[in-house]
Scaffold this active site. Structure first.
Site, PDB file in Angstrom:
ATOM      1  N   ASN A 109     -11.770  14.703   3.696  1.00 50.43           N
ATOM      2  CA  ASN A 109     -12.594  13.586   3.229  1.00 50.43           C
ATOM      3  C   ASN A 109     -14.059  13.901   3.508  1.00 50.43           C
ATOM      4  OD1 ASN A 109     -13.261  10.863   2.408  1.00 50.43           O
ATOM      5  ND2 ASN A 109     -13.490  10.345   4.571  1.00 50.43           N
ATOM      6  N   THR A 110     -14.927  13.454   2.619  1.00 51.09           N
ATOM      7  CA  THR A 110     -16.353  13.533   2.909  1.00 51.09           C
ATOM      8  C   THR A 110     -16.878  12.128   3.162  1.00 51.09           C
ATOM      9  OG1 THR A 110     -18.515  14.286   2.172  1.00 51.09           O
ATOM     10  CG2 THR A 110     -16.978  13.635   0.430  1.00 51.09           C
ATOM     11  N   HIS A 111     -17.689  12.006   4.221  1.00 49.17           N
ATOM     12  CA  HIS A 111     -18.116  10.678   4.682  1.00 49.17           C
ATOM     13  C   HIS A 111     -19.613  10.698   4.989  1.00 49.17           C
ATOM     14  CE1 HIS A 111     -17.658   6.740   6.512  1.00 49.17           C
ATOM     15  NE2 HIS A 111     -18.469   7.169   7.454  1.00 49.17           N
TER      16      HIS A 111
ATOM     17  N   ASP B 124      -6.699  12.014   9.056  1.00 51.73           N
ATOM     18  CA  ASP B 124      -5.512  11.675   9.857  1.00 51.73           C
ATOM     19  C   ASP B 124      -5.179  10.208   9.592  1.00 51.73           C
ATOM     20  OD1 ASP B 124      -7.228  10.151  11.355  1.00 51.73           O
ATOM     21  OD2 ASP B 124      -7.066  11.346  13.188  1.00 51.73           O
TER      22      ASP B 124
ATOM     23  N   ARG C  98       0.837  -1.210   0.000  1.00 48.24           N
ATOM     24  CA  ARG C  98       0.000   0.000   0.000  1.00 48.24           C
ATOM     25  C   ARG C  98       0.866   1.253   0.000  1.00 48.24           C
ATOM     26  NH1 ARG C  98      -4.065   1.436   3.777  1.00 48.24           N
ATOM     27  NH2 ARG C  98      -2.703   0.713   5.430  1.00 48.24           N
TER      28      ARG C  98
ATOM     29  N   ARG D  25     -10.443   3.937  -0.576  1.00 50.44           N
ATOM     30  CA  ARG D  25      -9.242   3.216  -0.123  1.00 50.44           C
ATOM     31  C   ARG D  25      -8.718   3.856   1.141  1.00 50.44           C
ATOM     32  NH1 ARG D  25      -8.204  -1.391  -3.278  1.00 50.44           N
ATOM     33  NH2 ARG D  25      -9.143  -0.915  -5.274  1.00 50.44           N
ATOM     34  N   ILE D  26      -8.197   3.023   2.027  1.00 48.77           N
ATOM     35  CA  ILE D  26      -7.542   3.562   3.220  1.00 48.77           C
ATOM     36  C   ILE D  26      -6.131   3.963   2.820  1.00 48.77           C
ATOM     37  CG2 ILE D  26      -6.678   2.977   5.514  1.00 48.77           C
ATOM     38  CD1 ILE D  26      -9.160   1.120   5.722  1.00 48.77           C
ATOM     39  N   LEU D  27      -5.769   5.188   3.183  1.00 49.26           N
ATOM     40  CA  LEU D  27      -4.474   5.718   2.766  1.00 49.26           C
ATOM     41  C   LEU D  27      -3.448   5.511   3.873  1.00 49.26           C
ATOM     42  CD1 LEU D  27      -6.047   8.786   1.083  1.00 49.26           C
ATOM     43  CD2 LEU D  27      -4.542   7.141  -0.081  1.00 49.26           C
TER      44      LEU D  27
ATOM     45  N   GLY E 116      -5.976   7.536  11.118  1.00 54.29           N
ATOM     46  CA  GLY E 116      -7.010   6.549  11.415  1.00 54.29           C
ATOM     47  C   GLY E 116      -8.026   6.478  10.283  1.00 54.29           C
TER      48      GLY E 116
HETATM   49  C1  GAR Z   1     -20.205   9.677  -1.021  1.00 52.79           C
HETATM   50  O1  GAR Z   1     -21.422   9.569  -0.343  1.00 52.79           O
HETATM   51  C2  GAR Z   1     -19.046   9.648  -0.041  1.00 52.79           C
HETATM   52  O2  GAR Z   1     -19.337  10.243   1.184  1.00 52.79           O
HETATM   53  C3  GAR Z   1     -18.837   8.182   0.106  1.00 52.79           C
HETATM   54  O3  GAR Z   1     -18.943   7.680  -1.187  1.00 52.79           O
HETATM   55  C4  GAR Z   1     -19.935   8.447  -1.887  1.00 52.79           C
HETATM   56  C5  GAR Z   1     -19.386   8.811  -3.241  1.00 52.79           C
HETATM   57  O4  GAR Z   1     -20.408   9.314  -4.059  1.00 52.79           O
HETATM   58  N1  GAR Z   1     -17.566   7.916   0.704  1.00 52.79           N
HETATM   59  C6  GAR Z   1     -17.365   6.995   1.650  1.00 52.79           C
HETATM   60  O5  GAR Z   1     -18.223   6.227   2.009  1.00 52.79           O
HETATM   61  C7  GAR Z   1     -15.965   6.976   2.207  1.00 52.79           C
HETATM   62  N2  GAR Z   1     -15.907   6.187   3.389  1.00 52.79           N
HETATM   63  P1  GAR Z   1     -20.074  10.005  -5.467  1.00 52.79           P
HETATM   64  O6  GAR Z   1     -19.078   9.075  -6.185  1.00 52.79           O
HETATM   65  O7  GAR Z   1     -21.381  10.087  -6.170  1.00 52.79           O
HETATM   66  O8  GAR Z   1     -19.464  11.346  -5.173  1.00 52.79           O
END
Ligand code: GAR
Length: 195
Positions: free
Chosen positions: A106-108, A140, A64, A90-92, A142
């Site tokens: 990151n957006t989650h 970060d 990785r 992917r986990i970085l 984690g």
């Molecule tokens: C988003 O909802 C994002 O938050 C999520 O994948 C989706 C991508 O949607 N990410 C995770 O779950 C990361 N752990 P998109 O490809 O339509 O932007």
């Protein structure tokens, strides 16, 4: 102008929202390039805007860390102010995170610290939650543990499927991501005077 590289793995609807927003020069951020860990469908959004893309697949590397080094080289070529993980699944590893954080966000799709990981929407439904949402955070070392930048709630409706709920979260997520990147751009503008 804030310069941004976006990383994706999938359909890239969050990426598209950023590209559409950045198309207006008043937004204050420019997407320099889009990277992916696979030939993701979402790269087509960048193609439509004539923005360069790169794919670095971990399957071609022994570790990785070796994969992340090459991903990092691709990103650093563009010297961005900010790297946005927008559905990058992917986990970085630490070498990558240390090189970019805190300018790595990151957006989650959950209200972290609840439901980190790859199945946040499914996990919120299974837990019987009535509310979930989206969190944008600094990355970060984690998994989804970094400091929160912004959060917004989304109500879970009776009978929601995972796909239905995720689509409603993504509507809110796209807005919040655009607002967050704009806030980074505004901050850079303030720091540099009006340049
Ligand atoms: C988003 O909802 C994002 O938050 C999520 O994948 C989706 C991508 O949607 N990410 C995770 O779950 C990361 N752990 P998109 O490809 O339509 O932007």
């Amino acid at each position: 102008m804030l310069s941004v590289v976006v990383l994706i793995s999938g359909s890239g609807s969050n990426l598209k929202a950023l590209l559409d927003a950045a198309d207006n020069p008043l937004f204050g951020a420019r997407i320099l390039a889009v990277g992916a860990d696979n030939p993701a469908d979402g790269l087509a959004h960048a193609d439509l805007y004539g923005i360069p893309t790169f794919v670095v697949s971990p399957t071609n590397f022994e570790s990785r860390e070796a994969w992340a080094d090459v991903l990092l080289e691709n990103i650093n070529f563009f010297k961005p102010d900010l790297v946005v993980l927008a559905g990058f699944m992917r986990i970085l590893p630490a070498n990558f995170v240390r090189a970019l954080s805190p300018n790595l966000i990151n957006t989650h799709p959950s209200l972290l610290p609840k439901f980190p990981g790859a199945h946040a929407v499914r996990d919120a439904l299974s837990a019987g939650e009535t509310t979930t949402g989206v969190t944008i955070h600094v990355v970060d070392e984690g998994v989804d543990t970094g400091p929160h930048i912004a959060q917004r709630e989304v109500a879970i409706q009776l009978g929601d499927s995972e796909a239905e709920l995720h689509e409603r979260i993504k509507v809110v997520e796209r807005e919040l991501l655009v607002e967050t990147v704009k806030a980074f751009a505004d901050k850079k503008r303030e720091t540099n005077g009006s340049r």
